[in-house]
Design a protein around this motif. Structure first.
Motif, PDB file in Angstrom:
ATOM      1  N   GLY A   1       0.961  -1.174  -0.368  1.00 39.57           N
ATOM      2  CA  GLY A   1      -0.168  -0.252   0.310  1.00 39.57           C
ATOM      3  C   GLY A   1       0.929   1.436   0.646  1.00 39.57           C
ATOM      4  N   ARG A   2       2.105   1.584  -0.387  1.00 36.13           N
ATOM      5  CA  ARG A   2       2.962   2.321  -0.025  1.00 36.13           C
ATOM      6  C   ARG A   2       3.672   2.591  -1.614  1.00 36.13           C
ATOM      7  N   MET A   3       3.784   3.627  -1.874  1.00 39.12           N
ATOM      8  CA  MET A   3       4.388   3.622  -3.025  1.00 39.12           C
ATOM      9  C   MET A   3       5.630   3.488  -3.404  1.00 39.12           C
ATOM     10  N   PHE A   4       6.464   3.509  -4.280  1.00 35.25           N
ATOM     11  CA  PHE A   4       7.518   3.284  -4.305  1.00 35.25           C
ATOM     12  C   PHE A   4       8.132   3.960  -5.895  1.00 35.25           C
ATOM     13  N   ALA A   5       6.718   4.247  -7.097  1.00 31.64           N
ATOM     14  CA  ALA A   5       7.627   4.602  -8.181  1.00 31.64           C
ATOM     15  C   ALA A   5       6.283   5.826  -8.603  1.00 31.64           C
ATOM     16  N   LEU A   6       6.499   6.259  -9.410  1.00 32.67           N
ATOM     17  CA  LEU A   6       5.224   6.961 -10.416  1.00 32.67           C
ATOM     18  C   LEU A   6       6.109   7.290 -11.307  1.00 32.67           C
TER      19      LEU A   6
END
Length: 121
Positions: free
Chosen positions: A37-42
Motif C-alpha cells: 500500500g505504499r508508493m515507491f514509483a510513479l
C-alpha cells in the motif's frame, strides 16, 4: 529522446518487485507502483511525459541531482525524499535499475516485520 520501451522496461522492473502492484489512484495518466500500500514509483503515461519518480535517501538524492541533469527534485512530491528521472538515456540503465531497487528497499524497510515476511518468496 527516450522511446516507450525504456518506460515499459522501468514499469516492468517496478512490477517485478516482490509484492509490487500497479495502481491508478491519481487517474489513468499516472501508473503508481506500491508495495504493501505504499508508493515507491510513479510513471506518468502521457505522450510527452517520459520519466519516473522514485523515493530516494535525501543525501543520495542531492548527490544524484548534481551528477545528472536528468534527475530533478520529485515532481509534485516531497522534494527531499523523491527524485524525478527523465528517461532520456542520459542516466545509465544500470544506475536507473539500482535507483528503482533503492526506492523499493526504502519503502520495504519501513514496513512491519510481518509485512516484510509476506514479501519473501
Amino acid at each position: 529522446m527516450a522511446d516507450d520501451s525504456q518506460r515499459d522496461r522501468v514499469m516492468a522492473e517496478c512490477l517485478a518487485k516482490p509484492g509490487a502492484v500497479e495502481d491508478y489512484p491519481f487517474g489513468d495518466d499516472v501508473a503508481v507502483f506500491k508495495v504493501a500500500g505504499r508508493m515507491f514509483a510513479l510513471v506518468p503515461l502521457g505522450s510527452s511525459a517520459e520519466s519516473v519518480s522514485l523515493k530516494c535517501d535525501p543525501d543520495l538524492a542531492v548527490n544524484l541531482r548534481g551528477r545528472y541533469a536528468a534527475i530533478t527534485p520529485g515532481y509534485h512530491l516531497n522534494k527531499r525524499h523523491w527524485n524525478t528521472v527523465t528517461l532520456d538515456g542520459s542516466v545509465p540503465e544500470e544506475e536507473l535499475l539500482e535507483l528503482i531497487d533503492h526506492s523499493y528497499d526504502l519503502v520495504v524497510a519501513r514496513l512491519t516485520k510481518a509485512q516484510r515476511s509476506e514479501l519473501l518468496p
